[in-house]
Design a protein around this motif. Structure first.
Motif, PDB file in Angstrom:
ATOM      1  N   GLN A  27      -6.777  32.022 -35.541  1.00 44.72           N
ATOM      2  CA  GLN A  27      -6.377  30.647 -35.284  1.00 44.72           C
ATOM      3  C   GLN A  27      -5.167  30.332 -36.164  1.00 44.72           C
ATOM      4  OE1 GLN A  27      -9.568  27.773 -35.425  1.00 44.72           O
ATOM      5  NE2 GLN A  27     -11.071  29.309 -34.772  1.00 44.72           N
ATOM      6  N   LEU A  28      -4.090  29.901 -35.518  1.00 45.86           N
ATOM      7  CA  LEU A  28      -2.838  29.667 -36.225  1.00 45.86           C
ATOM      8  C   LEU A  28      -2.507  28.180 -36.260  1.00 45.86           C
ATOM      9  CD1 LEU A  28      -0.651  32.480 -34.605  1.00 45.86           C
ATOM     10  CD2 LEU A  28      -2.076  32.624 -36.656  1.00 45.86           C
ATOM     11  N   SER A  29      -2.113  27.731 -37.436  1.00 43.15           N
ATOM     12  CA  SER A  29      -1.567  26.386 -37.578  1.00 43.15           C
ATOM     13  C   SER A  29      -0.052  26.519 -37.668  1.00 43.15           C
ATOM     14  CB  SER A  29      -2.123  25.723 -38.848  1.00 43.15           C
ATOM     15  OG  SER A  29      -1.475  24.492 -39.092  1.00 43.15           O
ATOM     16  N   ILE A  30       0.648  25.962 -36.687  1.00 42.24           N
ATOM     17  CA  ILE A  30       2.106  26.078 -36.627  1.00 42.24           C
ATOM     18  C   ILE A  30       2.714  24.682 -36.587  1.00 42.24           C
ATOM     19  CG2 ILE A  30       4.074  27.004 -35.354  1.00 42.24           C
ATOM     20  CD1 ILE A  30       2.235  29.098 -34.168  1.00 42.24           C
ATOM     21  N   THR A  31       3.562  24.400 -37.554  1.00 44.57           N
ATOM     22  CA  THR A  31       4.210  23.095 -37.651  1.00 44.57           C
ATOM     23  C   THR A  31       5.717  23.274 -37.552  1.00 44.57           C
ATOM     24  OG1 THR A  31       2.443  22.336 -39.139  1.00 44.57           O
ATOM     25  CG2 THR A  31       4.442  21.008 -39.026  1.00 44.57           C
ATOM     26  N   VAL A  32       6.341  22.493 -36.662  1.00 43.02           N
ATOM     27  CA  VAL A  32       7.795  22.528 -36.490  1.00 43.02           C
ATOM     28  C   VAL A  32       8.371  21.193 -36.957  1.00 43.02           C
ATOM     29  CG1 VAL A  32       9.695  22.786 -34.850  1.00 43.02           C
ATOM     30  CG2 VAL A  32       7.575  24.075 -34.517  1.00 43.02           C
ATOM     31  N   SER A  33       9.370  21.268 -37.793  1.00 46.20           N
ATOM     32  CA  SER A  33      10.037  20.057 -38.271  1.00 46.20           C
ATOM     33  C   SER A  33      11.548  20.267 -38.224  1.00 46.20           C
ATOM     34  CB  SER A  33       9.596  19.700 -39.694  1.00 46.20           C
ATOM     35  OG  SER A  33       9.893  20.758 -40.585  1.00 46.20           O
ATOM     36  N   MET A  54      13.169  14.356 -36.646  1.00 50.58           N
ATOM     37  CA  MET A  54      11.781  14.682 -36.360  1.00 50.58           C
ATOM     38  C   MET A  54      11.396  14.398 -34.914  1.00 50.58           C
ATOM     39  SD  MET A  54      10.341  16.233 -38.765  1.00 50.58           S
ATOM     40  CE  MET A  54       8.700  16.144 -38.030  1.00 50.58           C
ATOM     41  N   GLU A  55      12.045  13.449 -34.299  1.00 46.48           N
ATOM     42  CA  GLU A  55      11.724  13.149 -32.908  1.00 46.48           C
ATOM     43  C   GLU A  55      12.049  14.331 -31.999  1.00 46.48           C
ATOM     44  OE1 GLU A  55      13.524   9.573 -31.572  1.00 46.48           O
ATOM     45  OE2 GLU A  55      12.419   8.284 -32.967  1.00 46.48           O
ATOM     46  N   SER A  56      13.088  15.057 -32.323  1.00 44.78           N
ATOM     47  CA  SER A  56      13.461  16.217 -31.515  1.00 44.78           C
ATOM     48  C   SER A  56      12.470  17.361 -31.687  1.00 44.78           C
ATOM     49  CB  SER A  56      14.868  16.691 -31.889  1.00 44.78           C
ATOM     50  OG  SER A  56      14.907  17.142 -33.237  1.00 44.78           O
ATOM     51  N   ALA A  57      11.754  17.396 -32.825  1.00 44.41           N
ATOM     52  CA  ALA A  57      10.777  18.462 -33.080  1.00 44.41           C
ATOM     53  C   ALA A  57       9.408  18.138 -32.514  1.00 44.41           C
ATOM     54  CB  ALA A  57      10.673  18.713 -34.587  1.00 44.41           C
ATOM     55  N   THR A  58       9.149  16.887 -32.177  1.00 43.69           N
ATOM     56  CA  THR A  58       7.829  16.472 -31.702  1.00 43.69           C
ATOM     57  C   THR A  58       7.326  17.274 -30.503  1.00 43.69           C
ATOM     58  OG1 THR A  58       8.162  14.232 -32.548  1.00 43.69           O
ATOM     59  CG2 THR A  58       6.474  14.527 -30.859  1.00 43.69           C
ATOM     60  N   TYR A 114      17.082  24.713 -28.686  1.00 44.52           N
ATOM     61  CA  TYR A 114      16.830  23.337 -28.250  1.00 44.52           C
ATOM     62  C   TYR A 114      17.199  22.301 -29.315  1.00 44.52           C
ATOM     63  CZ  TYR A 114      14.040  25.715 -24.673  1.00 44.52           C
ATOM     64  OH  TYR A 114      13.620  26.531 -23.644  1.00 44.52           O
ATOM     65  N   ILE A 115      16.925  22.613 -30.594  1.00 41.48           N
ATOM     66  CA  ILE A 115      17.212  21.668 -31.678  1.00 41.48           C
ATOM     67  C   ILE A 115      17.933  22.390 -32.811  1.00 41.48           C
ATOM     68  CG2 ILE A 115      15.265  20.171 -31.108  1.00 41.48           C
ATOM     69  CD1 ILE A 115      13.690  21.423 -33.345  1.00 41.48           C
ATOM     70  N   GLN A 116      18.620  21.635 -33.654  1.00 45.80           N
ATOM     71  CA  GLN A 116      19.377  22.223 -34.744  1.00 45.80           C
ATOM     72  C   GLN A 116      18.517  22.387 -35.993  1.00 45.80           C
ATOM     73  OE1 GLN A 116      22.817  19.756 -35.414  1.00 45.80           O
ATOM     74  NE2 GLN A 116      23.942  20.604 -33.661  1.00 45.80           N
ATOM     75  N   ASN A 117      18.693  23.528 -36.637  1.00 46.80           N
ATOM     76  CA  ASN A 117      18.069  23.828 -37.933  1.00 46.80           C
ATOM     77  C   ASN A 117      16.567  23.504 -37.972  1.00 46.80           C
ATOM     78  OD1 ASN A 117      20.643  24.554 -38.949  1.00 46.80           O
ATOM     79  ND2 ASN A 117      21.089  22.397 -39.364  1.00 46.80           N
ATOM     80  N   PRO A 118      15.780  24.080 -37.076  1.00 46.21           N
ATOM     81  CA  PRO A 118      14.338  23.818 -37.129  1.00 46.21           C
ATOM     82  C   PRO A 118      13.687  24.537 -38.316  1.00 46.21           C
ATOM     83  CG  PRO A 118      14.806  25.499 -35.502  1.00 46.21           C
ATOM     84  CD  PRO A 118      16.147  25.002 -35.989  1.00 46.21           C
ATOM     85  N   ILE A 119      12.634  23.962 -38.804  1.00 45.34           N
ATOM     86  CA  ILE A 119      11.828  24.574 -39.865  1.00 45.34           C
ATOM     87  C   ILE A 119      10.443  24.847 -39.287  1.00 45.34           C
ATOM     88  CG2 ILE A 119      10.827  24.284 -42.159  1.00 45.34           C
ATOM     89  CD1 ILE A 119      13.127  22.358 -42.777  1.00 45.34           C
ATOM     90  N   VAL A 120      10.007  26.092 -39.362  1.00 50.04           N
ATOM     91  CA  VAL A 120       8.730  26.490 -38.768  1.00 50.04           C
ATOM     92  C   VAL A 120       7.809  27.012 -39.862  1.00 50.04           C
ATOM     93  CG1 VAL A 120       7.576  27.941 -37.063  1.00 50.04           C
ATOM     94  CG2 VAL A 120       9.896  27.088 -36.617  1.00 50.04           C
TER      95      VAL A 120
END
Length: 262
Positions: free
Chosen positions: A53-59, A63-67, A133-139
């Motif tokens: 089970q993986l918890s994956i958060t994108v920011s 933040m609206e573009s990462a939602t 899709y978005i600039q400089n995402p943090i995963v």
């Protein structure tokens, strides 16, 4: 009446029988002889497997573009008595379940192969795809079901959840209260399920400082650790394990009785 010399000899034998050498008990001997392990991260060996089970958060900066790339939050569950679960109202992020083919269904991106990757590799893979899709995402990726089972001659055997994904064998044994005096420190069994579903295992020697170079030194999710009982413990399985203590106490009492009645 027993002769004093005989009693003294019996007492000495009882003491000698309870002696254990330093080599049998002390952990990490000759620690100064360990070779440099280099800069390899311990996380490189922590591979994602089916049923994880993986918890994956994108920011991102926006933040609206990462939602759209995050799963929705759900109400958290709290444990009650007798295994009862209840909603506690605290929102938590949903997990991704890795299927039998080693894949997850990721928002927008669709099917992503994750089995065989470590957290760093998966984070880099997702970042590359989301960057379209978005600039400089943090995963940020985390294995949520990381737990190990420790059995055998330890003080508190059981299954232990791990929150930081950094678990060495000594740290795991610490969770179980360390080995009892009857555990074999030179033959700790670690059983691991590979990414192909096959079982792998290794026997590790806690008294050898080179244990840190073993790929089994840092545990992975769902590893099983078994501590064997030592030889005398196996032989005395049908006897009281405190018998040697009772014999020593009895010897002392007999010796005192002889000295007082002389």
């Amino acid at each position: 009446m027993f002769k004093p010399k005989f009693i003294i000899c019996l007492f000495c034998l009882a003491l000698l029988s309870s002696c254990v050498s330093r080599e049998e008990m002390v952990y990490f001997q000759n620690l100064d002889q360990i070779k440099d392990m280099g800069d390899a991260s311990i996380y490189d060996n922590l591979k994602i497997k089916p049923n994880d089970q993986l918890s994956i958060t994108v920011s991102a900066e926006n933040m609206e573009s990462a939602t759209p790339f995050n799963l929705p939050f759900v109400a958290g569950m709290a444990g009650g008595q007798m295994g009862d679960l209840r909603v506690n109202g605290t929102p938590v992020l949903q997990n991704y379940l890795v299927n039998a083919e080693g894949e997850i269904q990721f928002p927008i991106l669709g099917t992503i192969k994750v089995a065989g990757l470590n957290r760093k590799e998966l984070s880099k893979k997702l970042k590359g795809k989301i960057s379209e899709y978005i600039q400089n995402p943090i995963v940020f990726v985390r294995i949520s079901n990381f737990q190990v089972t420790i059995l055998g001659e330890v003080k508190q055997p059981g299954t232990f959840p791990v929150t930081d994904e950094y678990l060495s064998l000594p740290k795991a044994l610490g969770l179980a209260g360390d080995l009892t005096i009857y555990g074999r420190r030179k033959n700790i069994l670690v059983v691991r399920e590979s990414k192909d579903g096959e079982k792998e295992h290794a026997y590790l020697d806690l008294t050898d400082s080179n244990i840190v170079n073993s790929p089994f030194y840092y545990l992975q999710q769902n590893d099983v650790v078994y501590v064997e009982p030592n030889g005398p413990q196996l032989q005395s399985a049908n006897y009281n394990r405190n018998a040697s203590v009772y014999i020593s106490i009895a010897s002392v009492l007999v010796s005192l009785a002889v000295l007082l009645t002389r």
